[in-house]
Design a protein around this motif. Sequence first.
Motif, mmCIF file in Angstrom:
data_model
loop_
_atom_site.group_PDB
_atom_site.id
_atom_site.type_symbol
_atom_site.label_atom_id
_atom_site.label_comp_id
_atom_site.label_asym_id
_atom_site.label_seq_id
_atom_site.Cartn_x
_atom_site.Cartn_y
_atom_site.Cartn_z
ATOM 1 N N ASN A 20 -14.811 -6.204 -2.848
ATOM 2 C CA ASN A 20 -14.040 -5.216 -2.105
ATOM 3 C C ASN A 20 -12.737 -4.942 -2.850
ATOM 4 O O ASN A 20 -11.826 -5.752 -2.844
ATOM 5 N N LEU A 21 -12.660 -3.797 -3.518
ATOM 6 C CA LEU A 21 -11.449 -3.426 -4.244
ATOM 7 C C LEU A 21 -10.659 -2.417 -3.427
ATOM 8 O O LEU A 21 -11.190 -1.404 -2.990
ATOM 9 N N ASN A 22 -9.407 -2.697 -3.233
ATOM 10 C CA ASN A 22 -8.527 -1.805 -2.503
ATOM 11 C C ASN A 22 -7.634 -1.107 -3.527
ATOM 12 O O ASN A 22 -6.568 -1.604 -3.882
ATOM 13 N N LEU A 23 -8.078 0.030 -4.053
ATOM 14 C CA LEU A 23 -7.382 0.710 -5.135
ATOM 15 C C LEU A 23 -6.639 1.936 -4.632
ATOM 16 O O LEU A 23 -7.145 2.689 -3.809
ATOM 17 N N HIS A 24 -5.433 2.116 -5.147
ATOM 18 C CA HIS A 24 -4.629 3.293 -4.816
ATOM 19 C C HIS A 24 -4.008 3.834 -6.088
ATOM 20 O O HIS A 24 -3.606 3.074 -6.968
ATOM 21 N N HIS A 25 -3.918 5.138 -6.194
ATOM 22 C CA HIS A 25 -3.240 5.784 -7.307
ATOM 23 C C HIS A 25 -2.379 6.895 -6.729
ATOM 24 O O HIS A 25 -2.882 7.781 -6.045
ATOM 25 N N PHE A 26 -1.091 6.826 -6.998
ATOM 26 C CA PHE A 26 -0.166 7.817 -6.474
ATOM 27 C C PHE A 26 0.481 8.567 -7.624
ATOM 28 O O PHE A 26 0.911 7.955 -8.596
ATOM 29 N N THR A 27 0.550 9.869 -7.517
ATOM 30 C CA THR A 27 1.295 10.702 -8.450
ATOM 31 C C THR A 27 2.313 11.481 -7.628
ATOM 32 O O THR A 27 1.960 12.137 -6.647
ATOM 33 N N LEU A 28 3.564 11.388 -8.015
ATOM 34 C CA LEU A 28 4.626 12.054 -7.278
ATOM 35 C C LEU A 28 5.297 13.102 -8.152
ATOM 36 O O LEU A 28 5.615 12.830 -9.307
ATOM 37 N N ASP A 29 5.510 14.267 -7.618
ATOM 38 C CA ASP A 29 6.347 15.286 -8.235
ATOM 39 C C ASP A 29 7.596 15.373 -7.380
ATOM 40 O O ASP A 29 7.531 15.767 -6.210
ATOM 41 N N CYS A 30 8.728 14.988 -7.932
ATOM 42 C CA CYS A 30 9.968 14.935 -7.169
ATOM 43 C C CYS A 30 10.905 16.058 -7.622
ATOM 44 O O CYS A 30 11.008 16.346 -8.810
ATOM 45 N N TYR A 31 11.591 16.648 -6.664
ATOM 46 C CA TYR A 31 12.493 17.761 -6.936
ATOM 47 C C TYR A 31 13.878 17.448 -6.398
ATOM 48 O O TYR A 31 14.037 16.640 -5.485
#
Length: 68
Positions: free
Chosen positions: A2-13
Amino acid sequence: MNLNLHHFTLDCYNCDQTVLDDADALINMMASAATSADMHVVGKIAHHFEPQGVTAVLLLSESHIAIH
């Protein structure tokens, strides 16, 4: 497995440009975020570009955090 994977990409202004040009401040903020998330920092590197700009990477035992 059971892999709990997350990938977040943020564009900040509208970010503070002084902070975005401060490699030490960025590394410290990323390290604080990692510690708050119970992650383990194993390495860090940052490069300041002229006349401005920073690329920074925080290596974690769990993954990594990067800002460009």
